[in-house]
Design a protein around this motif. Structure first.
Motif, PDB file in Angstrom:
ATOM      1  N   LYS A 168     -23.113 -34.357  -3.546  1.00 40.26           N
ATOM      2  CA  LYS A 168     -23.146 -33.612  -4.807  1.00 40.26           C
ATOM      3  C   LYS A 168     -21.915 -32.732  -4.953  1.00 40.26           C
ATOM      4  CE  LYS A 168     -26.612 -31.237  -7.594  1.00 40.26           C
ATOM      5  NZ  LYS A 168     -27.960 -30.591  -7.568  1.00 40.26           N
ATOM      6  N   ALA A 169     -21.498 -32.111  -3.834  1.00 35.79           N
ATOM      7  CA  ALA A 169     -20.298 -31.269  -3.865  1.00 35.79           C
ATOM      8  C   ALA A 169     -19.066 -32.114  -4.194  1.00 35.79           C
ATOM      9  CB  ALA A 169     -20.122 -30.571  -2.519  1.00 35.79           C
ATOM     10  N   GLU A 170     -18.977 -33.310  -3.590  1.00 37.01           N
ATOM     11  CA  GLU A 170     -17.850 -34.204  -3.873  1.00 37.01           C
ATOM     12  C   GLU A 170     -17.859 -34.635  -5.329  1.00 37.01           C
ATOM     13  OE1 GLU A 170     -16.213 -38.697  -2.739  1.00 37.01           O
ATOM     14  OE2 GLU A 170     -17.906 -37.833  -1.631  1.00 37.01           O
ATOM     15  N   PHE A 171     -19.047 -34.913  -5.872  1.00 33.85           N
ATOM     16  CA  PHE A 171     -19.176 -35.364  -7.255  1.00 33.85           C
ATOM     17  C   PHE A 171     -18.650 -34.306  -8.221  1.00 33.85           C
ATOM     18  CE2 PHE A 171     -21.400 -35.597 -11.285  1.00 33.85           C
ATOM     19  CZ  PHE A 171     -21.341 -36.940 -11.610  1.00 33.85           C
ATOM     20  N   PHE A 172     -19.119 -33.070  -8.070  1.00 37.71           N
ATOM     21  CA  PHE A 172     -18.695 -32.025  -8.994  1.00 37.71           C
ATOM     22  C   PHE A 172     -17.223 -31.674  -8.791  1.00 37.71           C
ATOM     23  CE2 PHE A 172     -23.293 -31.119  -9.474  1.00 37.71           C
ATOM     24  CZ  PHE A 172     -23.336 -31.178 -10.858  1.00 37.71           C
ATOM     25  N   LYS A 248      -9.692 -24.278   6.430  1.00 37.46           N
ATOM     26  CA  LYS A 248     -10.841 -25.088   6.850  1.00 37.46           C
ATOM     27  C   LYS A 248     -12.000 -24.206   7.298  1.00 37.46           C
ATOM     28  CE  LYS A 248     -12.232 -28.811   9.967  1.00 37.46           C
ATOM     29  NZ  LYS A 248     -11.820 -29.722  11.064  1.00 37.46           N
ATOM     30  N   GLN A 249     -11.699 -23.133   8.045  1.00 34.49           N
ATOM     31  CA  GLN A 249     -12.747 -22.212   8.488  1.00 34.49           C
ATOM     32  C   GLN A 249     -13.440 -21.571   7.292  1.00 34.49           C
ATOM     33  OE1 GLN A 249     -10.796 -19.492  11.146  1.00 34.49           O
ATOM     34  NE2 GLN A 249     -10.370 -21.059  12.704  1.00 34.49           N
ATOM     35  N   ALA A 250     -12.658 -21.178   6.283  1.00 31.11           N
ATOM     36  CA  ALA A 250     -13.241 -20.560   5.086  1.00 31.11           C
ATOM     37  C   ALA A 250     -14.127 -21.557   4.335  1.00 31.11           C
ATOM     38  CB  ALA A 250     -12.128 -20.050   4.176  1.00 31.11           C
ATOM     39  N   LEU A 251     -13.681 -22.820   4.266  1.00 27.60           N
ATOM     40  CA  LEU A 251     -14.487 -23.843   3.592  1.00 27.60           C
ATOM     41  C   LEU A 251     -15.769 -24.135   4.360  1.00 27.60           C
ATOM     42  CD1 LEU A 251     -11.722 -26.354   2.432  1.00 27.60           C
ATOM     43  CD2 LEU A 251     -13.200 -24.963   0.970  1.00 27.60           C
ATOM     44  N   GLU A 252     -15.722 -24.057   5.679  1.00 23.63           N
ATOM     45  CA  GLU A 252     -16.934 -24.261   6.484  1.00 23.63           C
ATOM     46  C   GLU A 252     -17.950 -23.164   6.212  1.00 23.63           C
ATOM     47  OE1 GLU A 252     -15.344 -24.478  10.389  1.00 23.63           O
ATOM     48  OE2 GLU A 252     -14.894 -26.638  10.286  1.00 23.63           O
ATOM     49  N   VAL A 253     -17.462 -21.925   6.020  1.00 20.54           N
ATOM     50  CA  VAL A 253     -18.363 -20.830   5.647  1.00 20.54           C
ATOM     51  C   VAL A 253     -18.982 -21.116   4.283  1.00 20.54           C
ATOM     52  CG1 VAL A 253     -18.490 -18.382   5.043  1.00 20.54           C
ATOM     53  CG2 VAL A 253     -17.132 -19.105   7.015  1.00 20.54           C
ATOM     54  N   GLY A 254     -18.152 -21.568   3.346  1.00 26.40           N
ATOM     55  CA  GLY A 254     -18.673 -21.911   2.026  1.00 26.40           C
ATOM     56  C   GLY A 254     -19.690 -23.033   2.081  1.00 26.40           C
ATOM     57  N   ALA A 255     -19.466 -24.024   2.953  1.00 31.04           N
ATOM     58  CA  ALA A 255     -20.415 -25.137   3.086  1.00 31.04           C
ATOM     59  C   ALA A 255     -21.754 -24.655   3.630  1.00 31.04           C
ATOM     60  CB  ALA A 255     -19.822 -26.209   3.996  1.00 31.04           C
ATOM     61  N   ARG A 256     -21.710 -23.720   4.591  1.00 37.38           N
ATOM     62  CA  ARG A 256     -22.964 -23.180   5.138  1.00 37.38           C
ATOM     63  C   ARG A 256     -23.727 -22.403   4.070  1.00 37.38           C
ATOM     64  NH1 ARG A 256     -19.670 -22.177   9.775  1.00 37.38           N
ATOM     65  NH2 ARG A 256     -19.422 -19.994   9.196  1.00 37.38           N
ATOM     66  N   THR A 260     -27.433 -23.235   2.573  1.00 36.26           N
ATOM     67  CA  THR A 260     -28.503 -22.227   2.551  1.00 36.26           C
ATOM     68  C   THR A 260     -29.095 -22.101   1.159  1.00 36.26           C
ATOM     69  OG1 THR A 260     -27.448 -20.988   4.342  1.00 36.26           O
ATOM     70  CG2 THR A 260     -29.049 -19.802   2.982  1.00 36.26           C
ATOM     71  N   MET A 261     -28.228 -22.050   0.141  1.00 40.32           N
ATOM     72  CA  MET A 261     -28.709 -21.952  -1.245  1.00 40.32           C
ATOM     73  C   MET A 261     -29.534 -23.170  -1.616  1.00 40.32           C
ATOM     74  SD  MET A 261     -25.338 -20.401  -3.142  1.00 40.32           S
ATOM     75  CE  MET A 261     -26.111 -20.563  -4.752  1.00 40.32           C
TER      76      MET A 261
END
Length: 286
Positions: A168-172, A248-256, A260-261
């Motif tokens: 879904k993230a890739e799609f948007f 990449k570390q910042a994006l990993e935080v965003g992915a987590r 969670t959401m």
């Protein structure tokens, strides 16, 4: 396929011989028919193109064979068989097949996949419509996917088999952003022997880094693939690697946080259903 003019950049690679392997192109393909010059231009996600020259005969719509949509059963079977091969789909406008682990998968070139593609040749185009409907609620012509019940069933199948939070993230990302996004890179190392107004041999080396970027479908009137070339040396490459690791570390935080959401949303939905059931049971007792 439609007739359109594509601007050729200096950095793009032109393959003018049909003998070149089309399989060497990467990612999804963009095909352009130029009736004026009698050629077909195939461009991959990195900007590399193949030009095929010959007589171009574009059939009228009335001459095209009617494509019947798959039944929900066929649709599920096709997706399940592909999933069992360790393969999945990209979130491009027309989904492309890729390995689940992003590594090499021998089934990508095996007879099982070839047989599946022969049996369901129009699956990618139908799948793209079902995915868009399942994620955004987009209306879909019934002649492309079947009646309302078929569409509802197929939407449930892609939610079960394909649509993960990552998909879904890739799609948007690919369909909703209004900015070009990174699609690939090419590089070469240059050793400089001569410099204007310099009498001695410079004797230095550096790299030319070509960044390929892609305009999403929501941005109209632009050439879909463009690139920019910059010069870098070893120190700048080290800086790029360090900056990219931080990114990449910042994006990993965003992915987590996204995961969670997504989990909280599911839990709230289940809680809401339980509350509705409790209310209905209470009214029934009354």
């Amino acid at each position: 396929m439609g007739e359109e003019n594509h601007k050729k950049t200096d950095e793009s690679t032109e393959l003018t011989s049909p003998s070149e392997e089309l399989g060497e192109l990467d990612g999804s393909y963009e095909v352009t028919v130029k009736k004026g010059t009698n050629e077909i231009v195939i461009r991959d996600s990195s900007g590399k193109t193949v030009r095929l020259h010959g007589t171009v005969d574009v059939a009228d719509d009335d001459d095209e064979e009617e494509v019947k949509p798959l039944t929900p059963s066929q649709f599920r079977t096709a997706l399940k068989q592909l999933d069992a091969l360790g393969l999945t789909w990209t979130a491009d406008s027309i989904p492309a097949i890729k390995a689940k682990d992003d590594g090499k998968n021998e089934t990508m070139f095996g007879e099982e996949l070839a047989k599946l593609q022969r049996e369901y040749p129009h699956l990618p185009s139908e799948l793209s419509l079902v995915i868009a409907h399942a994620i955004t609620g987009t209306r879909v012509p019934s002649q492309r996917v079947g009646n309302v019940e078929d569409l509802r069933a197929k939407a449930e199948i892609v939610r079960e088999v394909l649509i993960t939070p990552e998909f879904k993230a890739e799609f948007f990302f690919k369909h909703s952003i209004k900015l070009p996004y990174f699609a690939g890179m090419d590089w070469e190392v240059v050793f400089k022997l001569v410099e204007n107004n310099v009498s001695d041999v410079p004797g230095i080396s550096y790299a030319l880094l070509s960044l390929v970027y892609h305009y999403p479908s929501v941005v109209s009137g632009r050439h879909r693939h463009e690139n920019i070339t910059v010069a870098v040396n070893s120190e700048l490459v080290d800086k790029m690697i360090g900056d990219l690791n931080k990114l990449k570390q910042a994006l990993e935080v965003g992915a987590r946080l996204t995961k969670t959401m997504h989990t909280l949303k599911i839990e709230e939905g289940e809680k809401g259903e339980e509350d509705d059931n409790a209310t209905a049971n209470t009214k029934g007792l009354e």
